[in-house]
Design a protein around this motif. Structure first.
Motif, PDB file in Angstrom:
ATOM      1  N   ALA A 203      57.192  48.623  45.812  1.00 12.67           N
ATOM      2  CA  ALA A 203      56.206  48.807  44.748  1.00 12.67           C
ATOM      3  C   ALA A 203      55.413  47.518  44.592  1.00 12.67           C
ATOM      4  CB  ALA A 203      56.885  49.177  43.432  1.00 12.67           C
ATOM      5  N   THR A 204      54.101  47.669  44.415  1.00 10.47           N
ATOM      6  CA  THR A 204      53.239  46.523  44.124  1.00 10.47           C
ATOM      7  C   THR A 204      52.353  46.868  42.937  1.00 10.47           C
ATOM      8  OG1 THR A 204      51.445  47.230  45.588  1.00 10.47           O
ATOM      9  CG2 THR A 204      53.192  45.870  46.564  1.00 10.47           C
ATOM     10  N   ALA A 205      51.890  45.857  42.257  1.00  8.93           N
ATOM     11  CA  ALA A 205      50.969  46.044  41.137  1.00  8.93           C
ATOM     12  C   ALA A 205      49.904  44.958  41.194  1.00  8.93           C
ATOM     13  CB  ALA A 205      51.716  45.992  39.807  1.00  8.93           C
ATOM     14  N   ASP A 206      48.668  45.355  40.918  1.00  7.21           N
ATOM     15  CA  ASP A 206      47.528  44.440  40.905  1.00  7.21           C
ATOM     16  C   ASP A 206      46.763  44.696  39.610  1.00  7.21           C
ATOM     17  OD1 ASP A 206      45.279  42.931  41.286  1.00  7.21           O
ATOM     18  OD2 ASP A 206      44.741  43.783  43.232  1.00  7.21           O
ATOM     19  N   TRP A 207      46.882  43.768  38.671  1.00  4.00           N
ATOM     20  CA  TRP A 207      46.283  43.932  37.336  1.00  4.00           C
ATOM     21  C   TRP A 207      45.259  42.834  37.119  1.00  4.00           C
ATOM     22  CZ3 TRP A 207      48.047  41.271  32.430  1.00  4.00           C
ATOM     23  CH2 TRP A 207      47.355  41.764  31.310  1.00  4.00           C
ATOM     24  N   ASN A 208      44.012  43.227  36.892  1.00  8.67           N
ATOM     25  CA  ASN A 208      42.940  42.271  36.602  1.00  8.67           C
ATOM     26  C   ASN A 208      42.401  42.545  35.200  1.00  8.67           C
ATOM     27  OD1 ASN A 208      40.979  40.208  38.092  1.00  8.67           O
ATOM     28  ND2 ASN A 208      39.730  41.475  36.734  1.00  8.67           N
ATOM     29  N   ARG A 209      42.300  41.481  34.399  1.00  8.59           N
ATOM     30  CA  ARG A 209      41.873  41.625  33.010  1.00  8.59           C
ATOM     31  C   ARG A 209      40.822  40.588  32.675  1.00  8.59           C
ATOM     32  NH1 ARG A 209      41.739  45.443  29.003  1.00  8.59           N
ATOM     33  NH2 ARG A 209      41.632  44.438  26.960  1.00  8.59           N
ATOM     34  N   VAL A 210      39.685  41.058  32.116  1.00  7.87           N
ATOM     35  CA  VAL A 210      38.643  40.148  31.649  1.00  7.87           C
ATOM     36  C   VAL A 210      39.041  39.657  30.260  1.00  7.87           C
ATOM     37  CG1 VAL A 210      36.219  39.893  31.066  1.00  7.87           C
ATOM     38  CG2 VAL A 210      36.901  41.377  32.974  1.00  7.87           C
ATOM     39  N   ILE A 211      39.184  38.349  30.122  1.00  2.57           N
ATOM     40  CA  ILE A 211      39.572  37.772  28.836  1.00  2.57           C
ATOM     41  C   ILE A 211      38.357  37.507  27.967  1.00  2.57           C
ATOM     42  CG2 ILE A 211      40.708  35.790  27.751  1.00  2.57           C
ATOM     43  CD1 ILE A 211      42.464  35.580  30.230  1.00  2.57           C
ATOM     44  N   ASP A 212      37.306  36.950  28.573  1.00  6.35           N
ATOM     45  CA  ASP A 212      36.084  36.675  27.815  1.00  6.35           C
ATOM     46  C   ASP A 212      34.900  36.745  28.770  1.00  6.35           C
ATOM     47  OD1 ASP A 212      34.734  35.697  25.284  1.00  6.35           O
ATOM     48  OD2 ASP A 212      34.135  34.137  26.696  1.00  6.35           O
ATOM     49  N   SER A 215      32.238  33.577  28.649  1.00  5.84           N
ATOM     50  CA  SER A 215      32.651  32.348  29.340  1.00  5.84           C
ATOM     51  C   SER A 215      33.073  32.606  30.778  1.00  5.84           C
ATOM     52  CB  SER A 215      33.807  31.686  28.580  1.00  5.84           C
ATOM     53  OG  SER A 215      34.950  32.539  28.575  1.00  5.84           O
ATOM     54  N   GLY A 216      33.130  33.876  31.175  1.00  3.41           N
ATOM     55  CA  GLY A 216      33.528  34.200  32.543  1.00  3.41           C
ATOM     56  C   GLY A 216      34.990  33.927  32.805  1.00  3.41           C
ATOM     57  N   THR A 217      35.843  34.286  31.850  1.00  2.00           N
ATOM     58  CA  THR A 217      37.279  34.030  31.977  1.00  2.00           C
ATOM     59  C   THR A 217      38.005  35.334  32.295  1.00  2.00           C
ATOM     60  OG1 THR A 217      37.137  32.239  30.365  1.00  2.00           O
ATOM     61  CG2 THR A 217      39.321  33.100  30.852  1.00  2.00           C
ATOM     62  N   ALA A 218      38.814  35.309  33.343  1.00  2.00           N
ATOM     63  CA  ALA A 218      39.563  36.498  33.748  1.00  2.00           C
ATOM     64  C   ALA A 218      40.927  36.094  34.266  1.00  2.00           C
ATOM     65  CB  ALA A 218      38.792  37.285  34.805  1.00  2.00           C
ATOM     66  N   PHE A 219      41.848  37.045  34.135  1.00  4.28           N
ATOM     67  CA  PHE A 219      43.237  36.818  34.562  1.00  4.28           C
ATOM     68  C   PHE A 219      43.624  37.917  35.541  1.00  4.28           C
ATOM     69  CE2 PHE A 219      47.765  37.861  34.004  1.00  4.28           C
ATOM     70  CZ  PHE A 219      48.351  36.643  34.310  1.00  4.28           C
ATOM     71  N   ARG A 220      44.398  37.563  36.566  1.00  2.00           N
ATOM     72  CA  ARG A 220      44.861  38.553  37.545  1.00  2.00           C
ATOM     73  C   ARG A 220      46.336  38.324  37.836  1.00  2.00           C
ATOM     74  NH1 ARG A 220      41.341  40.422  42.834  1.00  2.00           N
ATOM     75  NH2 ARG A 220      42.595  42.255  43.407  1.00  2.00           N
ATOM     76  N   LEU A 221      47.061  39.410  37.926  1.00  2.00           N
ATOM     77  CA  LEU A 221      48.498  39.329  38.198  1.00  2.00           C
ATOM     78  C   LEU A 221      48.838  40.313  39.299  1.00  2.00           C
ATOM     79  CD1 LEU A 221      51.359  38.299  37.450  1.00  2.00           C
ATOM     80  CD2 LEU A 221      51.493  40.218  35.829  1.00  2.00           C
ATOM     81  N   ASN A 222      49.458  39.793  40.366  1.00  2.00           N
ATOM     82  CA  ASN A 222      49.943  40.636  41.454  1.00  2.00           C
ATOM     83  C   ASN A 222      51.464  40.523  41.529  1.00  2.00           C
ATOM     84  OD1 ASN A 222      47.822  41.914  43.545  1.00  2.00           O
ATOM     85  ND2 ASN A 222      46.920  40.130  42.530  1.00  2.00           N
ATOM     86  N   LEU A 223      52.106  41.685  41.642  1.00  2.00           N
ATOM     87  CA  LEU A 223      53.566  41.751  41.680  1.00  2.00           C
ATOM     88  C   LEU A 223      53.999  42.564  42.893  1.00  2.00           C
ATOM     89  CD1 LEU A 223      54.160  42.704  37.935  1.00  2.00           C
ATOM     90  CD2 LEU A 223      54.419  40.418  38.917  1.00  2.00           C
ATOM     91  N   MET A 224      55.188  42.269  43.415  1.00  2.00           N
ATOM     92  CA  MET A 224      55.716  43.015  44.553  1.00  2.00           C
ATOM     93  C   MET A 224      57.239  43.037  44.505  1.00  2.00           C
ATOM     94  SD  MET A 224      57.347  42.530  47.726  1.00  2.00           S
ATOM     95  CE  MET A 224      56.988  40.818  48.142  1.00  2.00           C
TER      96      MET A 224
END
Length: 790
Positions: A203-212, A215-224
């Motif tokens: 199983a893998t997960a790819d989560w991308n979230r725009v924070i602001d 200001s062009g701030t974003a967070f990304r989390l990949n799991l495996m």
């Protein structure tokens, strides 16, 4: 000793190529049978056209390489570069770097290891040479012999030819760069859940979230997370998990900062391969010069079951890897940009494998005490003679700064990139007390681990628990490098351009080792007690220079014809080891190994830049190899090897919804000066197919169904030589065909079925230097993946 430095397969192949091309052309019929584009209302036709032109990305074809050192589009880059994008990797269900590299012809893990040792991780061969030391992540060298997962990878750039000007020391025939996923300004969640043959669970997960947004701030989390067996092998296990968070500030702004972290944890059961007995070319390992012990009946023995596991269930391969990266980008103007990358990384590997060598002494067929009877092969035994251990730690700390500038001098347009790198790499290897590992020997007095039954091995038969103990012997290597480089592309007009680059690497290599005194042979006196630590300290400091230059002519805006000359140097100590032995290429008094490549090629973009065609002829020569003169027995640096060949590639979109990726290579390899390196005595380089072909194509129907498939061909390969008797000297050529079908259930769920090795072809994927062991190819197997997306 003194040291002196003197600076028939064709018809079969064509038949199968025809079959592969037929598979690739199947979507033409599907496209012709689809009347939707003709019968749909005009308003719908216009809407579809606007969507394709304005928003659709070419899922297979990349426009540029990821490295900032390549300022031009791929069609204007005078070198063979293969870019493997995420969509192609996901369609094939590829999970590791080794899987993904099947998309570039002639590149693979064909070499299993030397003698009883087994290569670990991505032991990749490219154009005749080992390229495992030239693997990079986001342009930074990734040291450590581990298997790299692609769960956090956006694309893979494979550069063919010397990369010394781009990256410094490394393989003479190319490099591989993995490009990590980074945050973007779009909220998305994507998860892949896979089950399949060989108890595969992943199983893998790819989560991308725009924070602001402002200001062009974003967070990304990949799991495996993966817990799988191997459909080709009993007992072999691949268990790993990983996490890769990243955050970017300033997306869409002149200044952008990205911080990322990667942690990988693997707990695998390694694979030492199976005996080559019964394979084509195998005969008894006994010496025919000693008739009393010669066993001719072994030559006609049956093959073993390729799923057999000859190690022990207690064998392990434990890997922990950490990587922290900060990347700072600043655009001073549209024409002047800065990129600074800082990385710290550490990889720790603990590895134990109960390996074997099927030599005459270790293959037991006539031993009453052990119950082995010549007339009954089910009683034959094999000693697990090589308990192989690896306890290694690698660390790297680096800072890279690149500045790109576009400007004109008169009528000449320049694209200049200059930079500096400061890197410190360390590798430590620990040795172990032999008795703490246990021994599987024919002699009962020294045997602590049972011998394996040749045709029915039991990996659980050892009841003794062994706890390996470090002996106190250790090696410690460190390479500190300061580098500076500059590249320039000069455009004289729309048709002509010249590109060039130079790089200087000043390195300081230190090697410290502690060995333990062994017993001397009588009647020599034992002056130093057995087990006494003996230290060695060596160092080497020098500066090496590399360069490349090319000329390009553009017949049309979307095509180019070029000629390239490039160099690469690898000084002693590139593998963190220095030596004073005259037979060693790591002798600190030797000159660097030097590589030169000449390449002429052409690149064409067709169908409004949707489909790329490339072709290149090349010749690579590697000199300053260490060779022993057979007459005076003195070692000289007069060895030279040559690889010359042709490589052709096609990638992109043939028509709407039809994607293709294919490549072919033919290589002629030889030793121009020095001893022949193959067991057969043929003057070729080992573990290098003369021909190789790879293809993949997919078509998406308008009702949500996507079908795909492809074939790959690997030509006959010759193994190395080490004096082993009776073992196969070559690997037969083989074809393998795979297929895929994906159905879009709704906008949030796709189901994908992959089928591998449709014909269930039995083949040898890799063989070791002595020819005693091989890795069986993957049999027919399947995987089912649910792609959940929001």
């Amino acid at each position: 000793m003194a040291i002196k430095s003197r600076k028939h397969v064709q018809s079969r192949f064509n038949q199968h190529v025809g079959a592969a091309l037929a598979v690739m052309l199947l979507p033409v019929a599907a496209q012709a049978a689809d009347p939707a584009g003709q019968s749909a209302p005009a308003s719908q036709q216009m809407l579809n056209e606007v969507t394709v032109v304005g928003a659709k990305e070419n899922d297979f074809k990349a426009d540029k390489a990821s490295s900032p050192k390549y300022t031009e589009a791929l069609v204007n880059t005078p070198q063979t570069i293969v870019v493997i994008k995420k969509e192609l990797i996901e369609q094939q269900g590829a999970l590791t770097l080794t899987d993904a590299l099947r998309n570039t012809p002639g590149v693979g893990t064909f070499f299993l290891g030397e003698n009883g040792n087994t290569n670990t991780g991505d032991a990749v061969y490219m154009r005749g040479f080992d390229a495992s030391s030239s693997i990079y992540v986001d342009g930074v060298r990734d040291i450590g012999s581990i298997s790299r997962d692609v769960f956090n990878i956006e694309q893979i750039d494979v550069l063919k030819g010397p990369a010394g000007t781009d990256s410094g020391r490394g393989s003479p025939t190319g490099s591989i760069n993995l490009v990590s996923k980074t945050p973007n300004l779009e909220n998305s969640i994507n998860s892949l859940i896979t089950v399949g043959s060989g108890k595969q669970k992943r199983a893998t997960a790819d989560w991308n979230r725009v924070i602001d947004t402002d200001s062009g701030t974003a967070f990304r989390l990949n799991l495996m997370k993966q817990d799988s067996g191997n459909p080709a092998r009993d007992e072999v296990k691949n268990e790993r998990w990983a996490i890769a968070p990243s955050v970017t500030f300033g997306l869409g702004k002149p200044t952008r900062v990205t911080a990322s972290f990667l942690h990988v944890d693997q707990d695998n059961v390694p694979d030492g391969g199976v005996p080559t007995i019964g394979l084509p070319g195998y005969v008894t390992p006994d010496n025919p010069a000693t008739p009393a012990t010669y066993r001719p009946y072994i030559s006609s023995a049956a093959k073993v079951d390729p799923k057999n596991f000859y190690g022990l269930s207690s064998d392990y391969d434990k890997v922990k890897a950490d990587m922290f990266t900060v990347k700072v980008e600043h655009d001073f103007s549209p024409d002047v940009k800065l990129l600074n990358t800082t990385r710290w990384g550490k990889t720790k590997q603990d590895y134990l494998l109960s390996a074997f060598m099927g030599s005459a002494a270790n293959l037991v067929t006539n031993n009453a005490a052990l119950g082995a009877v010549p007339s009954n092969p089910s009683t034959w035994l094999l000693a697990r003679s090589n308990r192989t251990i690896k306890d290694q730690k690698n660390t790297i700390l680096t800072n890279q700064t690149n500045v790109t500038a576009l400007f004109n001098t008169g009528a000449i347009k320049h694209s200049v990139i200059g930079g500096v790198e400061f890197t410190s790499e360390k590798q430590t290897n620990y040795s172990y007390v032999a008795a703490s590992l246990g021994a599987s020997t024919v002699a009962a007095a020294t045997r602590t681990i049972p011998l394996a039954n040749l045709y029915n091995p039991n990996p659980n038969e050892s009841t003794t628990v062994f706890r390996p103990v470090r002996s106190g012997a250790v090696t410690d290597g460190q390479i500190d490098t300061q580098s500076a480089y500059v590249f320039d592309t000069l455009k004289f007009n729309d048709q002509w351009q010249i590109s060039g680059g130079v790089r200087a690497d000043h390195f300081n290599t230190k090697y410290n080792a502690i060995a333990l005194q062994t017993a001397v042979t009588a009647p020599a006196p034992q002056l130093i007690p057995v087990g006494t630590p003996i230290g060695t300290s060596l160092s080497l400091s020098d500066t090496v220079y590399n360069g490349k230059i090319s000329a390009m002519y553009k017949p049309t805006p979307d095509s180019s014809v070029y000629a390239l000359y490039s160099t690469s140097k690898a000084p002693p100590g590139t593998n963190f080891t220095l030596s004073t032995a005259v037979s060693s290429a790591q002798n600190l008094s030797y000159d660097p190994q030097e590589t030169t490549t000449k390449e002429i090629g052409t690149k064409w973009d067709f169908l409004k830049q949707k489909l790329a065609f490339t072709a290149a002829l090349y010749q690579t020569e590697v000199k300053n190899e260490v060779e022993q003169d057979p007459v005076d027995l003195i070692y000289y640096q007069n060895g030279k090897k040559r690889v010359q060949g042709v490589e052709i590639g096609v990638v992109g979109e043939v028509m709407n919804n039809w994607l293709v990726s294919a490549g072919y290579t033919r290589m002629n390899t030889s030793v121009e000066s020095g001893r022949v390196v193959t067991a057969s005595g043929i003057n070729n380089l080992s573990y290098t197919p003369k021909q190789a072909f790879t293809s993949w194509t997919s078509y998406t129907f308008p009702f949500g169904l996507k079908i795909g498939g492809g074939g790959r061909y690997v030509g006959e390969m010759l193994r190395g030589t080490d004096g082993a008797l009776g073992t196969p000297a070559r690997i037969d050529s083989y074809w393998v065909f795979d297929a895929m079908a994906t159905y879009s259930v709704n906008k949030n769920l796709d189901l994908q079925l992959n089928a591998y090795n449709l014909a269930d072809k039995t083949y040898v994927a890799a063989i070791n230097k002595s020819g005693y062991r091989y890795t069986p190819g993957q049999p027919r197997s399947f995987s089912l993946t649910a792609n959940v997306k929001f």
